[in-house]
Enzyme design. Structure first.
Site, mmCIF file in Angstrom:
data_model
loop_
_atom_site.group_PDB
_atom_site.id
_atom_site.type_symbol
_atom_site.label_atom_id
_atom_site.label_comp_id
_atom_site.label_asym_id
_atom_site.label_seq_id
_atom_site.Cartn_x
_atom_site.Cartn_y
_atom_site.Cartn_z
ATOM 1 N N ARG A 133 -4.444 35.807 12.381
ATOM 2 C CA ARG A 133 -3.536 35.775 13.543
ATOM 3 C C ARG A 133 -3.385 34.380 14.141
ATOM 4 N NH1 ARG A 133 -6.483 35.777 18.327
ATOM 5 N NH2 ARG A 133 -8.670 36.290 18.052
ATOM 6 N N TYR A 138 -3.041 26.346 13.317
ATOM 7 C CA TYR A 138 -3.656 25.333 12.464
ATOM 8 C C TYR A 138 -2.680 24.633 11.525
ATOM 9 C CZ TYR A 138 -8.004 27.078 14.305
ATOM 10 O OH TYR A 138 -9.012 27.429 15.158
#
Length: 162
Positions: A133, A138
């Protein structure tokens, strides 16, 4: 085959000095880290409560630790840890930011700094252990699903249901 050594840019979104001017201190050791407060940060983002002796043992045996302390409260508000072989490989674990401090860049700051410090050690293979999730958080930081198609696995002692 080893990956080529990445270029080190030394460009963080924020410096230690900038963090300090915003009321935060960047810490790289477990000195002054209240483990009860750290455990509270983990629980606030959904991790289970951990045994403080085990947390201490992990932290004492890890080279790459970053945490952000709120100067006013003297409590941790962001944290990241990486385990490494000190040569080629590292895995970043347990990146957390206390919910009321999310969205102000602390997670990004901690990630950029820990990656930079690993690169400066010459570690070129940096993996990240995360929940699906949060993939979108990132990706802008340079993390991708393994471009070589390598899949990770974890060992599980769970018995198969019959």
């Amino acid at each position: 085959m080893l990956a080529p050594t990445p270029t080190i840019t030394n460009k963080y979104s924020i410096s230690d000095k900038d963090l300090k001017s915003r009321g935060f201190l960047l810490r790289r050791t477990i000195s002054n880290l209240n483990l009860d407060h750290l455990n509270f940060v983990f629980m606030a983002v959904g991790f289970p409560k951990c045994d403080l002796k085990k947390i201490k043992l992990v932290l004492e045996n890890t080279n790459s630790i970053l945490w952000v302390e709120h100067k006013k409260t003297q409590k941790p508000v962001a944290f990241a840890i990486a385990t490494e072989d000190n040569v080629f490989n590292a895995i970043i674990w347990d990146v957390v930011v206390y919910p009321s401090y999310q969205g102000i860049g602390l997670g990004k700051d901690v990630m950029e700094i820990i990656v930079q410090e690993l690169l400066e050690k010459g570690i070129v293979n940096i993996a990240l252990y995360l929940e699906p999730r949060v993939l979108s958080f990132y990706r802008p930081l340079g993390f991708v699903v393994d471009p070589d198609g390598i899949q990770g696995m974890v060992y599980s002692k769970k018995q198969k249901k019959k």
